[in-house]
Design an enzyme around this catalytic site. Structure first.
Site, PDB file in Angstrom:
ATOM      1  N   LYS A  52     -10.498  -5.463  -9.960  1.00 21.58           N
ATOM      2  CA  LYS A  52      -9.155  -5.302 -10.542  1.00 21.58           C
ATOM      3  C   LYS A  52      -9.177  -5.653 -12.032  1.00 21.58           C
ATOM      4  CE  LYS A  52      -7.017  -6.091  -6.047  1.00 21.58           C
ATOM      5  NZ  LYS A  52      -6.287  -6.966  -5.104  1.00 21.58           N
ATOM      6  N   GLN A  96      -4.530 -13.055  -4.772  1.00 21.31           N
ATOM      7  CA  GLN A  96      -5.429 -12.381  -3.827  1.00 21.31           C
ATOM      8  C   GLN A  96      -5.344 -13.046  -2.450  1.00 21.31           C
ATOM      9  OE1 GLN A  96      -6.991  -9.551  -4.579  1.00 21.31           O
ATOM     10  NE2 GLN A  96      -7.875  -9.367  -2.560  1.00 21.31           N
ATOM     11  N   ASP A 119       1.928  -6.183  -6.383  1.00 21.99           N
ATOM     12  CA  ASP A 119       1.334  -5.945  -5.056  1.00 21.99           C
ATOM     13  C   ASP A 119       2.379  -5.398  -4.080  1.00 21.99           C
ATOM     14  OD1 ASP A 119      -1.385  -6.304  -4.544  1.00 21.99           O
ATOM     15  OD2 ASP A 119      -1.231  -8.486  -4.635  1.00 21.99           O
TER      16      ASP A 119
HETATM   17  N1  GUN Z   1      -6.105  -8.703   0.229  1.00 26.32           N
HETATM   18  C1  GUN Z   1      -6.401  -7.522   0.818  1.00 26.32           C
HETATM   19  N2  GUN Z   1      -5.732  -6.517   0.206  1.00 26.32           N
HETATM   20  C2  GUN Z   1      -5.013  -7.076  -0.770  1.00 26.32           C
HETATM   21  C3  GUN Z   1      -4.124  -6.553  -1.759  1.00 26.32           C
HETATM   22  O1  GUN Z   1      -3.841  -5.354  -1.839  1.00 26.32           O
HETATM   23  N3  GUN Z   1      -3.590  -7.459  -2.608  1.00 26.32           N
HETATM   24  C4  GUN Z   1      -3.857  -8.781  -2.525  1.00 26.32           C
HETATM   25  N4  GUN Z   1      -3.248  -9.608  -3.410  1.00 26.32           N
HETATM   26  N5  GUN Z   1      -4.660  -9.301  -1.637  1.00 26.32           N
HETATM   27  C5  GUN Z   1      -5.240  -8.454  -0.766  1.00 26.32           C
END
Ligand code: GUN
Length: 291
Positions: A52, A96, A119
């Protein structure tokens, strides 16, 4: 059979964003800024967050990575979220997941300012999405919709079967596929661990989205000829022949299923890159709303 190439589609989205960011800079406007919080050192989470941050660099966004030890008290994490909420330079905040067991994920998600919740996990954004209002849509289902759009996959009137009902993928996916939009306008069945006739339901599907996190769960005998198959799974399986020590497996048994499909996503290189592209898009929109 054609491949829904997520790498290619994500690159096209990132190229467009890069141009738009360059334009913001020319106009002297604010550049998008994503803040990511990573707690602990889960290998998969490390990889995702690094990807990211790298994507932010690629498109010209600013990014901040905040790291905490796995034993951080919940209150400290919540304080950091508040600090980022109050920082006018930060457009998007992501924490995350998963978080260590002693931290209630719900509390952390609820603490994020919905206007910075790129998100799309905050109840305000989920509620808005449910009603078809402008909102941040969770990155993975958003990315899948962008992928279907990129390759002009027809979804109107199709029967979509979503396997998995997580808040992050399955549930929002079912809402988006059934919404009055293009892509969208599907008749959706959502399956889960208590579904009794899963194979029969999958066999009726024009579109299958497999998001349950069980490697190679969807096999050829569950898939109709000509179906579109989207594989969200990315389980790490031990593989001592590889430098990394693992290989990635999707929820679909690709080799046997692919010959029956009209379209299928590979793993890796399918949904994964699209999730990141969608996150970048959400962060850009958040910044534009402030500009
Ligand atoms: N863990 C698995 N997928 C995601 C996501 O799309 N965003 C976040 N913040 N954590 C995750």
């Amino acid at each position: 059979m054609e491949i829904l190439d997520g790498k290619k589609a994500a690159q096209a989205i990132k190229d467009e964003l890069k141009m738009e960011v360059a334009q913001l800079a020319v106009e002297g406007k604010k550049i998008p800024h994503l803040a990511a919080i990573l707690v602990g050192n889960n290998g998969a989470s490390e990889t995702y967050v690094a990807a990211k941050v790298k994507a932010c660099d690629e498109v010209g966004f600013k990014s901040t990575l905040v790291r905490f030890e796995a034993d951080i008290p919940s209150v400290k994490l919540l304080e950091k979220v508040q600090e980022l909420n109050n920082d006018p330079d930060v457009d998007g905040i992501l924490v995350q997941l998963p978080l260590p067991k002693h931290i209630r994920e719900r509390d952390v998600i609820d603490a994020i300012d919905p206007d910075k919740d790129v998100d799309g996990f905050h109840p305000v954004n989920i509620g808005k999405m449910l009603q078809g209002l402008p909102s941040f849509v969770p990155a993975t289902p958003h990315g899948i919709m962008l992928l279907l759009e990129h390759f002009k996959v027809e979804t109107k009137g199709k029967h979509a079967v979503v396997v998995g009902r997580s808040n992050i993928v399955g549930r929002p996916m079912s809402i988006l596929l059934s919404s009055n939009s293009n892509p969208g306008n599907c008749t959706v069945t959502i399956c889960h661990s208590h579904t009794q006739n899963l194979k029969e339901l999958c066999l009726q599907a024009d579109i299958i989205v497999a998001a349950l996190g069980k490697p190679e769960f969807v096999t050829a005998d569950m898939v109709k000829e000509g179906a579109v198959v989207v594989d969200v799974g990315i389980t790490r399986l031990e593989d001592s022949t590889r430098k990394s020590g693992f290989k990635l497996k999707g929820d679909v048994q690709f080799d046997t299923v692919a010959p029956k499909c009209s379209w299928i996503t590979p793993v890796p290189g399918g949904v994964g890159p699209m999730t990141i592209a969608a996150l970048m898009k959400n962060t850009f929109v958040s910044c534009k709303m402030k500009n």
